[in-house]
Design an enzyme around this catalytic site. Sequence first.
Site, PDB file in Angstrom:
ATOM      1  N   GLU A   1       0.853  -1.191   0.000  1.00  0.00           N
ATOM      2  CA  GLU A   1       0.000   0.000   0.000  1.00  0.00           C
ATOM      3  C   GLU A   1       0.890   1.243   0.000  1.00  0.00           C
ATOM      4  O   GLU A   1       1.568   1.516   0.996  1.00  0.00           O
ATOM      5  CB  GLU A   1      -0.904   0.002   1.239  1.00  0.00           C
TER       6      GLU A   1
ATOM      7  N   GLU B   1     -11.963   3.371   5.203  1.00  0.00           N
ATOM      8  CA  GLU B   1     -10.939   3.447   6.262  1.00  0.00           C
ATOM      9  C   GLU B   1     -10.860   4.913   6.663  1.00  0.00           C
ATOM     10  O   GLU B   1     -10.014   5.666   6.177  1.00  0.00           O
ATOM     11  CB  GLU B   1      -9.586   2.961   5.722  1.00  0.00           C
TER      12      GLU B   1
HETATM   13  C1  LER Z   1      -2.152   4.035   6.956  1.00  0.00           C
HETATM   14  O1  LER Z   1      -2.232   5.385   6.746  1.00  0.00           O
HETATM   15  C2  LER Z   1      -3.079   3.261   6.103  1.00  0.00           C
HETATM   16  O2  LER Z   1      -3.728   3.764   5.215  1.00  0.00           O
HETATM   17  C3  LER Z   1      -3.146   1.834   6.359  1.00  0.00           C
HETATM   18  O3  LER Z   1      -4.105   1.253   5.565  1.00  0.00           O
HETATM   19  C4  LER Z   1      -1.772   1.234   6.078  1.00  0.00           C
HETATM   20  O4  LER Z   1      -1.301   0.285   6.922  1.00  0.00           O
HETATM   21 MN    MN Z   2      -5.096   2.607   3.915  1.00  0.00          MN
END
Ligand code: LER
Ligand code: MN
Length: 270
Positions: A151, A248
Amino acid sequence: MGWKLSYAISVQKTKFEAVATSHDLLKKIEQMKKQGFDGVELAIRDVSRLNYLDLKKALKNTGLEVPAIGTGQIYLEEGLSLSNLNQKIREKTVERLYDHIKLASNLGSIVIIGLVRGNLSKNKNSNQRFQESLADCLEFAAKKNVVLGIEPLNRYESNFMNTIIESVDFIKKMEEMGYSNLKLIADSFHMNIEEKDFNESLVKAAPWLAHVHISDSNRCFPGSGHINFQGIIKTLKSLNYNGFISGESLPKPTELDAMEGFLKYMREYI
Ligand code: LER
Ligand code: MN
């Protein structure tokens, strides 16, 4: 287009703010089922502390999937990372990730390699050490049929692999070395800081794109900031992306509002 929707939940208390938290996983997953989610993304610091029986029961009762397992807390809470200068710490990180990989193998999830990368140091071998530790994880994961996902993170959270293209180049390099189970995770929040153009970057990412994280420019649910999600959705559709879309975001105004806000926006536009 029937994209499946999930939301990132931390199963333990964490410093990472952009997730929902749960101390009663069973209840949380049942709540998510009622809300209409198809999956639950799990952020886990230490798999050995997870109530696996509760998790299995909740997944069986609800039919929810676990598309991805987040690992960033290994770094945030304990300072372990794949690029630490200290070999013992790198080994401990790899051992810890093996547990995430075993769980992912049981649940059919991908394992996220985000914050757990840590930061490269000025030492010229730093990148090589990171690569070797990741290769150990990839080998172990391959035996268990698990995919790991790099990511790209914004520059304030990690000092390498900030952009999609940097990450794609690394994935290609690992492929040339024989590792075929490394893919890519795109996160709209990080992309908004690092990418020149969402569309162009997603097109480049497409062959490896395995999972998508969504939050707005202010890390709140989509529609709260200024990211053009309708453009992103259009691009993902044109690329025939068929993975999960996972919220998220910060629990603002409340955790439930953030989860509902994500669902409402996505249902309206996808
Ligand atoms: C951290 O900023 C994030 O987006 C998570 O998904 C990564 O571990
Ligand atoms: Mn993330």
